[in-house]
Scaffold this active site. Structure first.
Site, PDB file in Angstrom:
ATOM      1  NE  ARG A 208       5.311  -4.000   6.323  1.00  0.00           N
ATOM      2  CZ  ARG A 208       5.552  -4.365   7.584  1.00  0.00           C
ATOM      3  NH1 ARG A 208       4.645  -5.024   8.279  1.00  0.00           N
ATOM      4  NH2 ARG A 208       6.715  -4.074   8.161  1.00  0.00           N
TER       5      ARG A 208
ATOM      6  CG  ASP B  88      10.204  -9.458  11.638  1.00  0.00           C
ATOM      7  OD1 ASP B  88      10.582  -9.910  10.534  1.00  0.00           O
ATOM      8  OD2 ASP B  88       9.892 -10.163  12.609  1.00  0.00           O
TER       9      ASP B  88
ATOM     10  CB  THR C 104       0.126   2.937   5.983  1.00  0.00           C
ATOM     11  OG1 THR C 104       1.033   2.099   5.278  1.00  0.00           O
ATOM     12  CG2 THR C 104      -1.138   3.125   5.174  1.00  0.00           C
TER      13      THR C 104
ATOM     14  CE1 TYR D 122       9.357   7.986   2.725  1.00  0.00           C
ATOM     15  CE2 TYR D 122       7.953   6.616   4.106  1.00  0.00           C
ATOM     16  CZ  TYR D 122       8.244   7.172   2.882  1.00  0.00           C
ATOM     17  OH  TYR D 122       7.426   6.908   1.811  1.00  0.00           O
TER      18      TYR D 122
ATOM     19  CG  HIS E 288       7.732  12.341 -14.923  1.00  0.00           C
ATOM     20  ND1 HIS E 288       8.697  13.189 -14.447  1.00  0.00           N
ATOM     21  CD2 HIS E 288       8.186  11.875 -16.107  1.00  0.00           C
ATOM     22  CE1 HIS E 288       9.687  13.238 -15.311  1.00  0.00           C
ATOM     23  NE2 HIS E 288       9.406  12.460 -16.322  1.00  0.00           N
TER      24      HIS E 288
END
Ligand code: NDP
Ligand code: F7E
Length: 315
Positions: A210, A270, A109, A137, A12
């Protein structure tokens, strides 16, 4: 969820979790519980089990994770895969064992293949190789998605997985080593302006693209999905428009009012060339982003100015 439901927002104090709490309160949900990582380390199974057994939350927003930008992901590869796997495993399993009504898992994503067709449709998951800078990740996030799906299939739970695009807003991480691009650029341009520095370094070539979603939009989308979506299919959350890092840098420069030069440090990675999300599914469900990049950037910079000391003093 009804307004009295007991809702646990994990993470939170972070960018996403704080926006979810803010938006839940705004919508009249009052029975919200949370713990800092110091009070409850979600990597610790016994502590997580005890917390769920005592508190018995009905709904869970899983916004606690080890999160960082491209360089942090690339450098602390073991931490990113270990912490995220542990947090997800403990929270999702404790949710099941304690009869949580519904859980929303936050992916990202970066779970899509590096060179997937654009815009990224939900069905592209697991169709190609991942971007190497954040593979550990992304693998953890994919495990989280599959854990939710598997619990739903075997145990009949109602866990859903949302895939947000790159986010920014209040309570973002402004540490220049571990942050994402947008908070990093806000801080870099602001400090250069204050110190009278002649140029600002932007990582990479500036050519990657992005997409950026304001945290309050994301929070609304998460609450919307919790109330209106059930299913094993992942759901993208984004705006459906992207921008090159070079153009983003010029936009941030203008918002901050820095008048010097921009230099590109091509020794920095990049990352994936583009990750524009297809938002057809969430739009069809009835949710659409409302905060434009221009408005969001100004809001984020204003917040940074008001909280500059607390966000940068330890970084
Ligand atoms: N930021 C972005 O651009 C994107 C984020 N996401 C996803 O959204 C979610 C939230 O990200 P974001 O808000 O940006 O991240 P932040 O780093 O801002 O916040 C993460 C939160 O997780 C908590 N946390 C971390 N480790 C632990 C732990 N071991 N035990 C308990 N709590 C822990 C922290 O708690 P505390 O403050 O108490 O230490 C912190 O509040 C993540 O799942 C992330 O993958 C997805 C796409 C993009
Ligand atoms: C949300 C997403 O975030 C991460 O992926 P990413 O999108 O590549 O992350 P990023 O925001 O750090 O970089 C975006 C682009 O911007 C460039 N860039 C320029 N200048 C700075 C700069 O100063 N800092 C940073 N961080 N990047 C910069 C940078 O070189 C890159 O080309 C994942 O690891 C993973 O965590 C994930 O899911």
């Amino acid at each position: 969820m009804n307004k009295e439901s007991k809702i646990y927002v994990a993470g939170h104090r972070g960018l996403v979790g704080s926006a979810i709490v803010r938006n839940l309160l705004k919508q009249g949900y009052e029975n919200i519980i949370f713990r800092t990582s110091r009070e409850l380390d979600l990597r610790e199974k016994v502590a997580v089990d005890q917390f769920f057994e005592t508190e018995k939350p009905e709904y869970v927003f899983l916004a606690a994770a080890k999160v960082g930008g491209i360089v942090a992901n690339n450098e602390y590869r073991a931490d990113f895969i270990r912490d995220n796997l542990l947090i997800q495993m403990n929270v999702i399993d404790a949710a099941y064992r304690n009869n949580v009504e519904k859980l929303l898992f936050l992916g990202s994503t970066c779970i899509y293949p590096k060179l997937a067709p654009q815009p990224l449709k939900e069905e592209y998951l697991l169709t190609g190789e991942l971007e190497p800078t954040n593979e550990p990740y992304a693998i953890a996030k994919i495990a989280g998605i599959k854990m939710c799906e598997s619990y739903n299939r075997q145990y009949g739970t109602k866990y859903i997985s949302a895939m947000p695009t790159n986010l920014y807003g209040e309570n973002d991480n402004f540490d220049l080593h571990s942050s994402h691009v947008l908070p990093a650029l806000i801080r870099k341009f602001h400090e250069a302006k204050q110190n009278g520095t002649s140029n600002v370094e932007v990582w990479g070539t500036g050519s990657p693209k992005r997409e950026f979603l304001y945290s309050d939009d994301l929070a609304e989308a998460c609450i919307f999905l919790m109330n209106n979506y059930e299913g094993n299919e992942i759901v993208n959350i984004g705006v459906g428009e992207d921008i090159s890092i070079k153009d983003l840098a010029y936009k941030v420069k203008e918002v901050v009012g820095f008048e010097g030069e921009i230099k590109f440090d091509t020794s920095k990675p990049d990352g994936t060339p583009r990750k524009l999300v297809d938002v057809t599914k969430i739009n069809a469900l009835g949710w659409k982003a409302t905060v434009s990049l221009e408005v969001g950037l100004n809001k984020a910079y204003t917040w940074y100015l008001e909280n500059e000391l607390t966000t940068t003093v330890n970084n």
